[in-house]
Design an enzyme around this catalytic site. Structure first.
Site, PDB file in Angstrom:
ATOM      1  N   THR A   1       0.812  -1.216   0.000  1.00 37.57           N
ATOM      2  CA  THR A   1       0.000   0.000   0.000  1.00 37.57           C
ATOM      3  C   THR A   1       0.846   1.267   0.000  1.00 37.57           C
ATOM      4  O   THR A   1       0.484   2.268  -0.629  1.00 37.57           O
ATOM      5  CB  THR A   1      -0.934   0.006   1.225  1.00 37.57           C
TER       6      THR A   1
ATOM      7  N   ASP B   1       1.350  -6.557  -4.262  1.00 42.20           N
ATOM      8  CA  ASP B   1       0.456  -6.428  -3.125  1.00 42.20           C
ATOM      9  C   ASP B   1       0.875  -7.530  -2.163  1.00 42.20           C
ATOM     10  O   ASP B   1       1.081  -8.679  -2.572  1.00 42.20           O
ATOM     11  CB  ASP B   1      -0.993  -6.625  -3.579  1.00 42.20           C
ATOM     12  N   SER B   2       1.028  -7.227  -0.876  1.00 45.35           N
ATOM     13  CA  SER B   2       1.573  -8.242   0.028  1.00 45.35           C
ATOM     14  C   SER B   2       0.659  -9.447   0.198  1.00 45.35           C
ATOM     15  O   SER B   2       1.085 -10.479   0.732  1.00 45.35           O
ATOM     16  CB  SER B   2       1.905  -7.639   1.396  1.00 45.35           C
TER      17      SER B   2
ATOM     18  N   THR C   1       1.059  -4.292   4.502  1.00 51.36           N
ATOM     19  CA  THR C   1       0.771  -4.677   5.887  1.00 51.36           C
ATOM     20  C   THR C   1       0.088  -6.036   6.028  1.00 51.36           C
ATOM     21  O   THR C   1       0.184  -6.667   7.084  1.00 51.36           O
ATOM     22  CB  THR C   1      -0.101  -3.615   6.582  1.00 51.36           C
ATOM     23  N   ASP C   2      -0.606  -6.519   4.988  1.00 50.53           N
ATOM     24  CA  ASP C   2      -1.393  -7.743   5.161  1.00 50.53           C
ATOM     25  C   ASP C   2      -0.552  -8.933   5.588  1.00 50.53           C
ATOM     26  O   ASP C   2      -0.984  -9.749   6.406  1.00 50.53           O
ATOM     27  CB  ASP C   2      -2.158  -8.072   3.873  1.00 50.53           C
TER      28      ASP C   2
ATOM     29  N   THR D   1      -1.717 -22.239  19.977  1.00 45.84           N
ATOM     30  CA  THR D   1      -3.077 -21.927  20.420  1.00 45.84           C
ATOM     31  C   THR D   1      -3.766 -20.947  19.486  1.00 45.84           C
ATOM     32  O   THR D   1      -3.115 -20.087  18.890  1.00 45.84           O
ATOM     33  CB  THR D   1      -3.081 -21.340  21.846  1.00 45.84           C
ATOM     34  N   GLN D   2      -5.076 -21.078  19.369  1.00 50.81           N
ATOM     35  CA  GLN D   2      -5.868 -20.112  18.631  1.00 50.81           C
ATOM     36  C   GLN D   2      -6.109 -18.844  19.446  1.00 50.81           C
ATOM     37  O   GLN D   2      -6.538 -17.832  18.892  1.00 50.81           O
ATOM     38  CB  GLN D   2      -7.227 -20.715  18.258  1.00 50.81           C
TER      39      GLN D   2
END
Length: 334
Positions: free
Chosen positions: A20, A65-66, A99-100, A270-271
């Site tokens: 971005t 685009d990341s 950033t993604d 862990t989630q």
């Protein structure tokens, strides 16, 4: 992260991957664009009172685009960092990244650049440079200033005035100026006393095939078997709570056992946003351990994914990979 007692960077290589921060309008919306070096130089020239290190610029190819980031691109990025330090005479690197997947890349590069005696900083922006209220120059200039003040060797993530440890953080927001945060994950893992030479940043790494599977109510052996039979070498298993799964499902456990027998390294994390995995607390967790699943402790998804890529890509013996998974290599467990 402390900035004390570290030599200030004098010559920084800026690696521009796209994202971005440098996007411009196209027929189909915002898209990565060339020409960022000139735009960066222009805005810095307008701030003569701001002191930053000397810098040079390299545009990676292709600009992306990341969301299109891949482990293969990480390898090219590692080579570009090594070239900047060892061939171009730079003493620090600034990586501009979307950033993604920035947290994934910064975590992965923490493991890919083990032993590098120079700081590497990742940053990006939530809005493109030049648009109203953009955070682009704030982050670029802040990262350069941080390098100029002196940072420890290793990989850092800089955003909105804050330095974060890449193996301990994640992108938690899709809006605002502060999308990244340190996760309150469990600490206290035992540190590796020495690392194999194959993990040194100078050593080339092979591409590894690693997958991530979040557990959900009702998950069965069929979903797991599909991954096992796809050719993966490693699997990050996102478990419930502190490391539980469907332990009363004999077929699911048998599939995990088969993965272990095939040499697939399965790591449980862990989630939950906070805490970590302790496989021996509940029977539902100890049964996972019993079929060969390893504990990822307090590792984030990004850290576990990047660590498996590095360990498997280094060509280490399977037993050595399994041993190092549960030891701290670069702050992911401590």
């Amino acid at each position: 992260m402390s900035r004390k007692n570290h030599a200030p960077a004098r010559q920084v290589m800026v690696l521009y991957t796209g994202g971005t921060i440098g996007m411009q309008a196209s027929e189909n919306g915002l898209a990565p664009a060339s020409g960022f070096e000139a735009r960066m130089a222009e805005q810095l020239a307008a701030l003569p009172e701001m002191v930053v290190p000397q810098w040079s610029f390299r545009e990676m190819s292709p600009l992306i685009d990341s969301a299109n980031m891949t482990p293969a691109y990480w390898q090219r990025l590692r080579e570009a960092v090594v070239d900047a330090i060892e061939a171009q005479g730079c003493d620090a690197v600034l990586i501009l990244h979307g950033t993604d997947t920035l947290a994934y890349s910064a975590a992965a590069m923490s493991f890919q650049l083990l032993g590098l005696n120079a700081p590497v900083v990742f940053t990006g922006s939530m809005l493109p440079a030049g648009v109203s209220d953009s955070d682009a120059w704030e982050n670029v200039n802040g990262a350069l200033q941080a390098l100029g003040q002196g940072l420890a060797a290793g990989v850092h993530l800089y955003f909105h005035g804050e330095l974060l440890e890449p193996t301990r953080c994640a992108k938690i927001r899709s809006f605002g100026r502060n999308p990244f945060a340190a996760l309150n994950r469990a600490r206290g893992g035992e540190a590796a006393s020495a690392l194999p030479a194959a993990l040194d940043y100078r050593q080339p790494k092979q591409l590894a095939n690693v997958a991530v599977l979040p557990l959900f109510p009702g998950i069965g052996a069929a979903q797991l078997d599909g991954l096992i039979d796809s050719g993966i070498q490693g699997l990050v298993l996102e478990c419930f709570g502190n490391g539980t799964g469907p332990s009363d499902n004999a077929d699911f456990l048998a599939s995990l056992q088969r993965a272990h027998q095939k040499g697939i390294v399965v790591v449980a994390i862990t989630q939950c946003h906070e805490g970590g995995v302790e496989l021996d607390v509940y029977e539902a967790g100890s049964r996972l351990r019993g079929v060969g699943v390893l504990s990822g402790g307090g590792m984030t998804r990004e850290a576990a994914f990047g660590k498996l890529h590095a360990l498997l890509g280094a060509g280490l013996d399977g037993n050595e990979v399994r041993r190092l998974v549960e030891l701290d290599v670069c702050g992911e467990l401590r």
